[in-house]
Motif scaffolding. Structure first.
Motif, PDB file in Angstrom:
ATOM      1  N   ARG A   1      12.316  -9.851   4.242  1.00 27.97           N
ATOM      2  CA  ARG A   1      12.666 -10.807   5.296  1.00 27.97           C
ATOM      3  C   ARG A   1      13.782 -10.248   6.176  1.00 27.97           C
ATOM      4  NH1 ARG A   1      16.401 -14.944   6.184  1.00 27.97           N
ATOM      5  NH2 ARG A   1      15.574 -16.844   7.163  1.00 27.97           N
TER       6      ARG A   1
ATOM      7  N   GLY B   1      14.300 -14.165  10.594  1.00 26.53           N
ATOM      8  CA  GLY B   1      13.587 -14.843   9.512  1.00 26.53           C
ATOM      9  C   GLY B   1      12.141 -14.410   9.385  1.00 26.53           C
TER      10      GLY B   1
ATOM     11  N   ALA C   1       9.170 -12.647   7.973  1.00 23.37           N
ATOM     12  CA  ALA C   1       9.005 -12.168   6.603  1.00 23.37           C
ATOM     13  C   ALA C   1       7.602 -11.605   6.397  1.00 23.37           C
ATOM     14  CB  ALA C   1       9.271 -13.289   5.597  1.00 23.37           C
TER      15      ALA C   1
ATOM     16  N   VAL D   1      16.074 -14.952   1.690  1.00 19.77           N
ATOM     17  CA  VAL D   1      14.844 -14.564   1.008  1.00 19.77           C
ATOM     18  C   VAL D   1      14.640 -15.393  -0.254  1.00 19.77           C
ATOM     19  CG1 VAL D   1      15.809 -12.719  -0.444  1.00 19.77           C
ATOM     20  CG2 VAL D   1      13.461 -12.549   0.385  1.00 19.77           C
TER      21      VAL D   1
ATOM     22  N   GLU E   1      12.946 -18.313   1.001  1.00 18.82           N
ATOM     23  CA  GLU E   1      11.619 -17.959   1.499  1.00 18.82           C
ATOM     24  C   GLU E   1      10.595 -17.887   0.373  1.00 18.82           C
ATOM     25  OE1 GLU E   1       8.671 -16.960   4.246  1.00 18.82           O
ATOM     26  OE2 GLU E   1      10.722 -17.654   4.610  1.00 18.82           O
TER      27      GLU E   1
ATOM     28  N   GLU F   1       1.072 -15.408   7.892  1.00 20.72           N
ATOM     29  CA  GLU F   1       2.307 -14.886   8.486  1.00 20.72           C
ATOM     30  C   GLU F   1       2.279 -15.008  10.010  1.00 20.72           C
ATOM     31  OE1 GLU F   1       3.283 -11.515   5.039  1.00 20.72           O
ATOM     32  OE2 GLU F   1       2.334 -10.962   6.932  1.00 20.72           O
TER      33      GLU F   1
END
Length: 568
Positions: A162, A167, A169, A254, A257, A286
């Motif tokens: 990430r 942000g 990732a 992360v 995340e 994504e």
């Protein structure tokens, strides 16, 4: 709180407009008269009181527990009281038989922190917000995830990389969290994002990178040699967080995340045929997440990433090989064992060592510099991968081993051994017998090494139509089908060395037939599709007429010799 504010407002309005008394207001709104008086006194409801809960069973022993915890301030770290030991001492020394473990545990957890704070052993934790420059930092972590792969519930590992500023990732699911997956995840992330952070990447103390944490007040680590080589190749620095839960906040982006992606995209458990299929879905997710806005940020992830991408460091020209090199020996079953999983290799390598490049999702087997096998990595413990092609030379000499072999079962399960192969095998055994019929099938399977599977199946189908169940017929028809495919592909992509396909319109297609084979069920019948043979049976009578002439000529040449011999 909002409901109480609205209630107080209504009570005050009714008292002001209608002039109702306390009793009437309490009856109308179904509340106690004390609540009405509070509303009339102030528009702001009073704060709710938190009752001080008493512990009548624990209260007599709190002083004894506090003494034990204070004694721990001077005791060695590994010889301090646990909640279990405190309860045992209370029972032995104070006859506290009615206390439960959970009661003591909850009190010790809170009271130990208070006593440490009073003694100056603990400082209240405070977090300072940080600002991350675009393109400067990233964070990496692994998380566990369960996936249903081909109907089997399997534990896998989610790698997440990430970028700290935007942000953005990258997520990949691997069957392992070993170093090969760690490195491959980095490479995928670098290539997908188009660059490398210029400052550093934050990590836990993962064994894939760190061999030992060197204590001494700083963040020195003894790193793995291959990890050092990887960092040097891509040109970035690593930042290691404090060990344990204490350092989790240092890469909180992360950490969050991992949970967010697992809850929003991997719940319920995804059901896929392979991890490759799952990772393709993840790439689409994504892209959709670029429109998401992280709490506290003004722009979306995609907008911030567009700013950050141009500030990342460029990728090196050469791609790092993330594979772990191993040298297993091939056993008598033509199998190698890699990380407790078994994979087949060509049978000619039995007894020799081979070189294996172990990747996160697959492994490549080399004999010298030649690639001899490539397998998808097995995710379930104790699994195996067997390829029928690796055993064909052995099965040519042992055809009876084919029907019950693991290799054949695996080929059927994967779809490599089709219904057309089974039909050819059955017909070949009917015509040629079990052993020879199986050998014909193996010769057909060997064609897969040089011809596309589609062409071989087309050749099998053509041979079955004319009843010529031989490998030679299958090979001729398969090559013809492959040539047709090549011509069609060349016609779509550009000029072809052959004539234009339209030039063959109207030309009758030729077929390969066998003039010698006969069906065992009806020896007198010829193969379907051939015309009836009305010619007389062949005869050698004309050649028999030559025999008397040859005998007479031989006698004429030998008589003078015999006369001469008798005269002498």
């Amino acid at each position: 709180m909002e409901l109480r504010v609205e209630l107080f407002a209504v009570i005050r309005r009714d008292a002001r407009v209608e002039g109702l008394g306390v009793r009437a207001l309490a009856k109308r709104h179904g509340v106690h008269r004390r609540t009405v008086r509070q509303a009339l006194a102030s528009a702001t409801p009073p704060a709710r009181k938190t009752p001080d809960r008493s512990s009548p069973r624990l209260d007599p022993f709190k002083a004894a527990i506090d003494d034990m915890l204070r004694a721990d301030l001077e005791a060695p770290r590994k010889q301090r009281h646990t909640a279990t030991r405190i309860l045992a001492r209370l029972v032995e020394e104070h006859a506290a038989t009615e206390l439960s473990y959970s009661t003591v545990r909850d009190y010790v957890r809170v009271r130990r922190a208070q006593i440490d704070l009073e003694a100056g052993r603990r400082v209240e934790e405070a977090f300072i917000p940080q600002v991350h420059a675009p393109g400067a930092e990233a964070e990496v972590d692994f998380g566990e995830v369960w996936v249903v792969i081909d109907g089997v519930k399997t534990k896998c590992h989610l790698f997440i990389y990430r970028l700290s500023f935007s942000g953005k990732a990258i997520h990949r699911v691997y069957p392992t969290c070993a170093q090969e997956a760690f490195l491959e995840g980095h490479i995928d992330a670098f290539e997908a994002l188009g660059g490398i952070p210029t400052r550093h990447i934050r990590y836990d103390n993962l064994t894939s990178a760190v061999l030992a944490v060197l204590h001494g007040g700083d963040r020195r680590r003894k790193e793995n040699d291959r990890w050092v080589l990887f960092k040097s190749h891509y040109g970035f620095d690593s930042f290691y967080c404090q060990p344990g839960i204490v350092g989790a906040h240092e890469k909180g982006g992360v950490e969050g995340e991992v949970g967010w992606f697992r809850r929003n995209h991997l719940t319920p458990m995804p059901e896929v045929e392979s991890l490759d299929e799952l990772n393709e879905k993840i790439r689409a997710w994504e892209a959709d997440d670029d429109g998401r806005r992280i709490t506290g940020k003004l722009n979306t992830i995609g907008a911030d990433y567009a700013t950050e991408r141009g500030l990342l460091a460029a990728l090196p020209v050469d791609r790092f090989d993330p594979g772990l090199v191993l040298h297993p020996r091939v056993d008598r079953s033509a199998m190698i064992t890699v990380r407790m999983m078994k994979y087949s290799v060509p049978a000619r390598l039995i007894g020799r060592k081979v070189r294996v490049s172990l990747r996160a999702s697959h492994l490549v087997v080399f004999d010298g510099h030649t690639t001899v096998a490539t397998h998808q990595r097995v995710a379930s413990r104790g699994g195996h991968v067997v390829v029928l092609d690796h055993y064909l030379e052995v099965l040519k000499h042992k055809p009876g081993a084919l029907p019950g072999s693991t290799a054949l079962a695996s080929a059927r399960a994967s779809g490599a051994f089709t219904a057309a192969h089974d039909a050819f095998w059955a017909e070949s055994r009917k015509v040629n017998g079990d052993s020879e019929g199986t050998r014909e099938l193996i010769d057909v399977l060997l064609l897969h090494r040089s011809l596309p599977a589609e062409a071989v199946v087309a050749g099998i189908t053509a041979s079955l139509k004319v009843g010529a169940v031989t490998a030679e017929v299958v090979a001729v028809e398969a090559r013809r089908h492959a040539a047709t495919l090549d011509s069609a592909a060349a016609g779509e992509g550009g000029a072809s060395s052959d004539r234009h396909p339209g030039a063959r319109v109207g030309v009758p297609e030729q077929r390969v037939v066998s003039l010698t084979q006969r069906r065992l069920t009806d020896p007198a019948a010829v193969i379907a599709g051939l015309p009836a043979d009305t010619r007389p049976l062949p005869s050698v009578a004309a050649y028999d007429e030559l025999l008397p002439r040859r005998t007479a000529a031989a006698a004429t040449t030998t008589e003078p010799n015999l006369t001469k011999a008798s005269t002498s």
